[in-house]
Design a protein around this motif. Structure first.
Motif, PDB file in Angstrom:
ATOM      1  N   ALA A 133     -21.211 -27.667 -71.305  1.00  0.00           N
ATOM      2  CA  ALA A 133     -21.383 -26.238 -71.028  1.00  0.00           C
ATOM      3  C   ALA A 133     -20.211 -25.654 -70.246  1.00  0.00           C
ATOM      4  O   ALA A 133     -19.957 -24.458 -70.322  1.00  0.00           O
ATOM      5  CB  ALA A 133     -22.687 -26.006 -70.259  1.00  0.00           C
ATOM      6  N   ARG A 134     -19.461 -26.467 -69.513  1.00  0.00           N
ATOM      7  CA  ARG A 134     -18.443 -25.953 -68.608  1.00  0.00           C
ATOM      8  C   ARG A 134     -17.051 -25.958 -69.213  1.00  0.00           C
ATOM      9  O   ARG A 134     -16.070 -25.684 -68.531  1.00  0.00           O
ATOM     10  CB  ARG A 134     -18.452 -26.744 -67.296  1.00  0.00           C
ATOM     11  CG  ARG A 134     -19.824 -26.736 -66.626  1.00  0.00           C
ATOM     12  CD  ARG A 134     -19.768 -27.307 -65.228  1.00  0.00           C
ATOM     13  NE  ARG A 134     -19.133 -26.401 -64.293  1.00  0.00           N
ATOM     14  CZ  ARG A 134     -19.737 -25.368 -63.717  1.00  0.00           C
ATOM     15  NH1 ARG A 134     -21.013 -25.097 -63.988  1.00  0.00           N
ATOM     16  NH2 ARG A 134     -19.097 -24.594 -62.872  1.00  0.00           N
ATOM     17  N   ARG A 135     -16.953 -26.271 -70.495  1.00  0.00           N
ATOM     18  CA  ARG A 135     -15.654 -26.205 -71.146  1.00  0.00           C
ATOM     19  C   ARG A 135     -15.828 -25.806 -72.603  1.00  0.00           C
ATOM     20  O   ARG A 135     -16.856 -26.047 -73.213  1.00  0.00           O
ATOM     21  CB  ARG A 135     -14.899 -27.533 -71.021  1.00  0.00           C
ATOM     22  CG  ARG A 135     -15.568 -28.702 -71.697  1.00  0.00           C
ATOM     23  CD  ARG A 135     -14.844 -29.999 -71.359  1.00  0.00           C
ATOM     24  NE  ARG A 135     -13.440 -29.938 -71.720  1.00  0.00           N
ATOM     25  CZ  ARG A 135     -12.537 -30.822 -71.311  1.00  0.00           C
ATOM     26  NH1 ARG A 135     -12.894 -31.818 -70.521  1.00  0.00           N
ATOM     27  NH2 ARG A 135     -11.281 -30.716 -71.679  1.00  0.00           N
ATOM     28  N   ASN A 136     -14.798 -25.198 -73.150  1.00  0.00           N
ATOM     29  CA  ASN A 136     -14.836 -24.775 -74.546  1.00  0.00           C
ATOM     30  C   ASN A 136     -14.762 -25.966 -75.483  1.00  0.00           C
ATOM     31  O   ASN A 136     -14.233 -27.029 -75.140  1.00  0.00           O
ATOM     32  CB  ASN A 136     -13.666 -23.837 -74.854  1.00  0.00           C
ATOM     33  CG  ASN A 136     -13.872 -22.441 -74.307  1.00  0.00           C
ATOM     34  OD1 ASN A 136     -13.379 -22.104 -73.253  1.00  0.00           O
ATOM     35  ND2 ASN A 136     -14.616 -21.623 -75.030  1.00  0.00           N
ATOM     36  N   ASN A 137     -15.303 -25.784 -76.667  1.00  0.00           N
ATOM     37  CA  ASN A 137     -15.175 -26.780 -77.724  1.00  0.00           C
ATOM     38  C   ASN A 137     -14.354 -26.144 -78.849  1.00  0.00           C
ATOM     39  O   ASN A 137     -14.886 -25.510 -79.749  1.00  0.00           O
ATOM     40  CB  ASN A 137     -16.541 -27.213 -78.248  1.00  0.00           C
ATOM     41  CG  ASN A 137     -16.446 -28.343 -79.246  1.00  0.00           C
ATOM     42  OD1 ASN A 137     -15.992 -29.437 -78.921  1.00  0.00           O
ATOM     43  ND2 ASN A 137     -16.862 -28.088 -80.485  1.00  0.00           N
ATOM     44  N   PHE A 138     -13.030 -26.306 -78.753  1.00  0.00           N
ATOM     45  CA  PHE A 138     -12.135 -25.615 -79.674  1.00  0.00           C
ATOM     46  C   PHE A 138     -11.896 -26.424 -80.944  1.00  0.00           C
ATOM     47  O   PHE A 138     -11.855 -27.652 -80.927  1.00  0.00           O
ATOM     48  CB  PHE A 138     -10.783 -25.345 -79.005  1.00  0.00           C
ATOM     49  CG  PHE A 138     -10.793 -24.179 -78.057  1.00  0.00           C
ATOM     50  CD1 PHE A 138     -11.008 -22.888 -78.519  1.00  0.00           C
ATOM     51  CD2 PHE A 138     -10.587 -24.371 -76.701  1.00  0.00           C
ATOM     52  CE1 PHE A 138     -11.015 -21.812 -77.651  1.00  0.00           C
ATOM     53  CE2 PHE A 138     -10.591 -23.307 -75.828  1.00  0.00           C
ATOM     54  CZ  PHE A 138     -10.806 -22.025 -76.295  1.00  0.00           C
ATOM     55  N   ILE A 139     -11.712 -25.692 -82.021  1.00  0.00           N
ATOM     56  CA  ILE A 139     -11.155 -26.233 -83.251  1.00  0.00           C
ATOM     57  C   ILE A 139      -9.869 -25.457 -83.513  1.00  0.00           C
ATOM     58  O   ILE A 139      -9.846 -24.233 -83.389  1.00  0.00           O
ATOM     59  CB  ILE A 139     -12.144 -26.127 -84.433  1.00  0.00           C
ATOM     60  CG1 ILE A 139     -11.509 -26.705 -85.699  1.00  0.00           C
ATOM     61  CG2 ILE A 139     -12.627 -24.700 -84.648  1.00  0.00           C
ATOM     62  CD1 ILE A 139     -12.496 -26.839 -86.854  1.00  0.00           C
ATOM     63  N   ALA A 140      -8.796 -26.177 -83.806  1.00  0.00           N
ATOM     64  CA  ALA A 140      -7.484 -25.549 -83.961  1.00  0.00           C
ATOM     65  C   ALA A 140      -7.007 -25.677 -85.395  1.00  0.00           C
ATOM     66  O   ALA A 140      -7.512 -26.486 -86.179  1.00  0.00           O
ATOM     67  CB  ALA A 140      -6.473 -26.179 -83.001  1.00  0.00           C
TER      68      ALA A 140
END
Length: 904
Positions: A133-140
């Motif tokens: 919850a405290r960090r983004n889950n990015f796809i690049a």
């Protein structure tokens, strides 16, 4: 047995059942995924997927007959426990395709329609249980062309979507710029064109800390026309210029290729992606991977969060605030106005503890509004998440009052107040404590839906009627032994024994009744038993139908009402997400104010100049690990006028590296908008921070410690600017003494003379001979770590003082480190012997002479005469081989000659 009678999955269609053909058709469309195939209450896997799932999930591998002589491996998981199993499969690096039943099973309806509704990959997770919850889950996404590259990143759980175009001087520079962006966001997955997959895979393997999962897609999807069409179609626009994409073809290709992939994986829609943001990397401070690691921004050198800068600063109350703070830490600003605006906001809460404490109290129950709203848009939100969203919206009005006129948040009140309609809707619609899933009759509050309430009333009426039926029918029939019963085959019935029926017949005959029988006319025989008969009535069948279909009808009605509520909330998503952003900003600035008050941080003064002046600065992380007041504060000054380069000498363990990091961290904290650990700080804006700290081999590429050191130093020298802050620790230690000393001096001279550099530099070294440069180069000043000697005892005072050290105290450090006493004693004997043989400072003097060779040799060549001798500078000038001097060497000689004239 799964292996006992298996037949090839490519068996002729005539031999397999329709279910098998359906499965194979779907599996062919998703060959690189583990396909979870819904069968009733289970998700089943078949063939190799089953073997893999059984092994990874520790579930039973069984088999299923799929036609005559066709038996295939099968392993299944309950649908209600699927998310946990999916998380394990994704964590193991696999993609999972979820195939749902789209129709209702039933007799005579044929094969149930099925299709894949979503494909779950490391970068496309939406389930909160699978996310931090405290960090983004990015796809690049990355696309490269010559010396340029396109980069895009999205977080489908929060709706963020951004792209940029990187233009460099060479192809290698473009790849390095990509690497910096990858390290900044740390994506879980990276989508690339198939043609570039091998090239980019080597980039990840060679430089990324935690390489993302690589997902190649067909190259035609990345063509400019196709990518632009995908973006325009999704956003419903005629032109992408409004998103800042004009003149950025590679950014369009990267964003379009990424969106195409996301649309493939989120087959039910991607409504949470509502806009595209373009940005320029030059708008933020450049931090390469080495610098992020050396400064321990998000994790320590041991990979632990607790000893990192984010662990000190992140006292946020909400998940949105935590993610925003990480974003600020990864992208310090380089423009003066927005940084000062953040400082103004922090100072407002820092000065007044009462509203600060109230803001943080009100923020405590606020959940992850961003992800909950986006799960509404995706249609995946659970009743408990809606209840959490309702609780999160409750304190918004009070927060809006406390945040009135907060710098940097002019629209905060409007964003927060606009969510009141959504909160009222959820308050009316959802019960106080709903279940985890819809369909149990415990989600929608009574009074919200007249249709649902009406059906529930009819069900209650039917149940109450049946509950009183036995008493009613006994009175009506006059048979006191009549019973109401139920079984699955016949449903509800009235049961009368043969004896009771005969008695009723006798009573009727004795009474002289002339009717059709002893029972009411609407009693219809249902089943005859050996000693009893079961009856039904039309009214009983009516209520029976209501009751037997009640749960399914209630589930369907509740699901319909719930979908309408979710749809209404999703329709207000833009306002809710704006409020979430406002709350995140409020959370971060109040947190930074709270940390500043707790740890005695001060507001830094930022300007457009080049001077850095820190008084009583402290290392934010190390200070937190020590007892209060135990940390030794130190000053730092970097001034282009007379102290642009600071040479720091002193023994190991005296605190040199900590001081270097401390200065860099204070500068970085100042430019994210935070207060800093110091008595005062004046910071001339920094565009880049470069660090070369620590020694490590690169085993993957076969590069030695010294080679890695030289490569990283070369990168710094090529890319630093006059506004940069360069931190170098022990350059040259990976090779022989004289080689290292020569390289270290040459680097200092280059940093001092090169016109395109002029960067502010902290240079820690064990080569004490370099302190002579303070007398030669006007931009160099010397500092040392203070040491107190008392006989054989040495105390490191951890103070930075003017001057240069002339000893390393290596034997003392060995003793402190616990080296056996015999070894330490012998080391002292050897050291004393060497110093006696060469003179106390013999070796050191020779090194100094070597460094000042041109000056010393020139002076020695001058013979004293009875006549006025030529000035030493003149003699030295005559000895110069001007044609062989490089520009930098010539500048150094000029400084030396000027010093000779001053000394003379």
């Amino acid at each position: 047995d799964a292996d006992g009678d298996e037949t090839s999955r490519n068996a002729p269609p005539a031999k397999v059942v329709p279910l098998r053909r359906q499965y194979l058709q779907i599996k062919r469309r998703f060959p690189d995924t583990i396909l979870l195939f819904r069968l009733g209450d289970f998700y089943e896997t078949f063939d190799d997927d089953a073997r893999l799932a059984a092994d990874l999930l520790d579930i039973v591998l069984t088999g299923r007959d799929m036609g005559k002589g066709v038996r295939v491996p099968m392993a299944g998981i309950p649908h209600h426990a699927a998310e946990g199993h999916i998380a394990r499969l994704v964590a193991a690096g696999h993609k999972v395709a979820v195939c749902e039943q789209l129709g209702e099973p039933g007799a005579g309806r044929g094969l149930v329609e099925r299709d894949v509704t979503r494909v779950i990959t490391p970068g496309t997770l939406l389930d909160p249980a699978m996310l931090d919850a405290r960090r983004n889950n990015f796809i690049a996404a990355i696309v490269v062309h010559d010396r340029s590259a396109g980069f895009a990143a999205a977080d489908v759980s929060t709706g963020e979507f951004a792209a940029t175009e990187l233009v460099a001087a060479s192809a290698d520079e473009a790849l390095r710029a990509l690497d910096r962006e990858l390290r900044r966001i740390g994506p879980a997955e990276c989508v690339v064109p198939a043609d570039d997959a091998s090239r980019l895979e080597s980039l990840f393997a060679g430089s990324a800390d935690a390489p993302p999962a690589l997902s190649p897609t067909e190259s035609w999807r990345w063509r400019l026309d196709r990518a632009g069409e995908t973006l325009r179609g999704h956003f419903g626009v005629e032109s992408l210029d409004g998103f800042g994409c004009a003149g950025k073809p590679l950014a369009i290709r990267a964003a379009g290729g990424l969106l195409d992939y996301l649309l493939e994986t989120h087959r039910s829609g991607l409504g949470q992606i509502t806009h595209l943001t373009t940005y320029a990397p030059d708008d933020f401070m450049t931090l390469d991977g080495q610098t992020r690691r050396n400064l321990e921004l998000t994790e320590s050198a041991r990979g632990e969060r607790r000893h990192s800068l984010v662990a000190i600063l992140d006292q946020t109350r909400t998940p949105m605030g935590a993610r925003l703070l990480r974003r600020w830490l990864s992208q310090p600003l380089v423009a003066l106005a927005p940084v000062r605006e953040r400082h103004d906001a922090v100072e407002r809460f820092w000065r007044d503890s009462t509203p600060r404490a109230e803001v943080r109290r009100l923020l405590t129950p606020v959940g992850d509004i961003e992800r909950q709203v986006n799960r509404c848009v995706a249609g995946l939100v659970t009743p408990r998440e809606l209840a959490s969203l309702r609780a999160s919206l409750a304190p918004l009005a009070s927060l809006a009052d406390l945040a009135c006129d907060l710098p940097g948040a002019s629209d905060l009140r409007a964003s927060l107040e606009s969510c009141e309609a959504a909160r009222r809707l959820l308050a009316r619609a959802i019960v106080d404590e709903p279940g985890g899933q819809v369909g149990k009759g415990d989600t929608i509050r009574a009074g919200f839906s007249s249709e649902l309430d009406g059906h529930q009333a009819r069900v209650r009426e039917a149940r109450d009627w049946i509950a009183g039926l036995e008493r009613t029918e006994r009175e009506r029939s006059g048979i006191r032994s009549l019973k109401v019963g139920y079984n699955r085959v016949f449903g509800y019935y009235l049961e009368i024994t043969a004896a009771a029926l005969a008695a009723a017949e006798r009573d009727r005959a004795l009474a002289g009744s002339n009717g059709a029988g002893p029972l009411p006319a609407d009693y219809l025989p249902k089943q005859t038993l050996a000693n009893a008969t079961r009856y039904i009535t039309p009214q009983l069948k009516e209520f029976e139908s209501i009751i037997l279909t009640a749960q399914q009808t209630l589930d369907d009605l509740e699901a319909d009402v719930y979908k309408r509520v979710v749809s209404e909330v999703a329709g207000q998503a833009p306002r809710l997400l704006a409020a979430a952003g406002a709350l995140a900003y409020l959370d971060v600035v109040s947190t930074l104010a709270d940390v500043a008050a707790l740890r005695a941080f001060v507001r830094p003064e930022l300007d457009d100049g080049f001077r850095i002046e820190i008084r009583d600065g402290r290392h934010p992380t190390l200070e937190a690990m020590l007892e209060p007041g135990a940390f030794i504060a130190n000053d730092a000054t970097l001034d282009p006028a007379d102290a642009r380069i600071t040479l720091l000498t002193g023994p190991n363990m005296a605190g040199k590296s900590s001081w270097l990091r401390q200065v860099a961290l204070i500068v970085l904290m100042a430019q994210i908008g935070s207060f800093v650990p110091a008595r005062s700080a004046r910071i001339g804006l920094v565009d880049r921070i470069f660090t070369r700290i620590g020694a490590q081999d690169d085993i993957a590429t076969g590069q030695s410690t010294f080679m890695v050191e030289m490569l990283e130093t070369a990168n710094i020298l090529h890319h630093a600017t006059p506004r940069s802050l360069v931190v170098l620790d022990e350059i040259g230690r990976g090779t022989s003494t004289y080689d290292g000393l020569a390289i270290a001096r040459a680097i200092v001279e280059h940093l001092h003379h090169a016109p395109h550099l002029g960067c502010r530099t902290l240079f820690a070294t064990h080569y004490h001979e370099l302190t002579e440069l303070e007398q030669v180069l006007p931009g160099v000043c010397c500092r040392k770590m203070d040491v107190l000697e008392d006989g054989d005892q040495v105390v490191f005072l951890h103070r930075v003082v003017p001057g240069g050290a002339d000893r390393s105290y290596g034997v003392h450090v060995a003793q402190i480190a616990g080296i056996p006493r015999g070894i330490v004693r012998r080391a002292r004997e050897i050291l004393d012997d060497l110093e006696r043989r060469d003179g106390v400072d013999g070796d050191r003097a020779r090194k100094r002479a070597a460094l000042r060779a041109p000056m010393a040799e020139s002076a020695a060549a001058i013979q004293l005469t009875l006549f006025a001798p030529p000035h030493p500078a003149v003699a030295a000038l005559k000895e110069l081989d001007i044609e062989s001097l490089s520009p930098l060497e010539a500048i150094t000689k000029l400084f030396e000659l000027r010093r000779m004239t001053q000394d003379g």
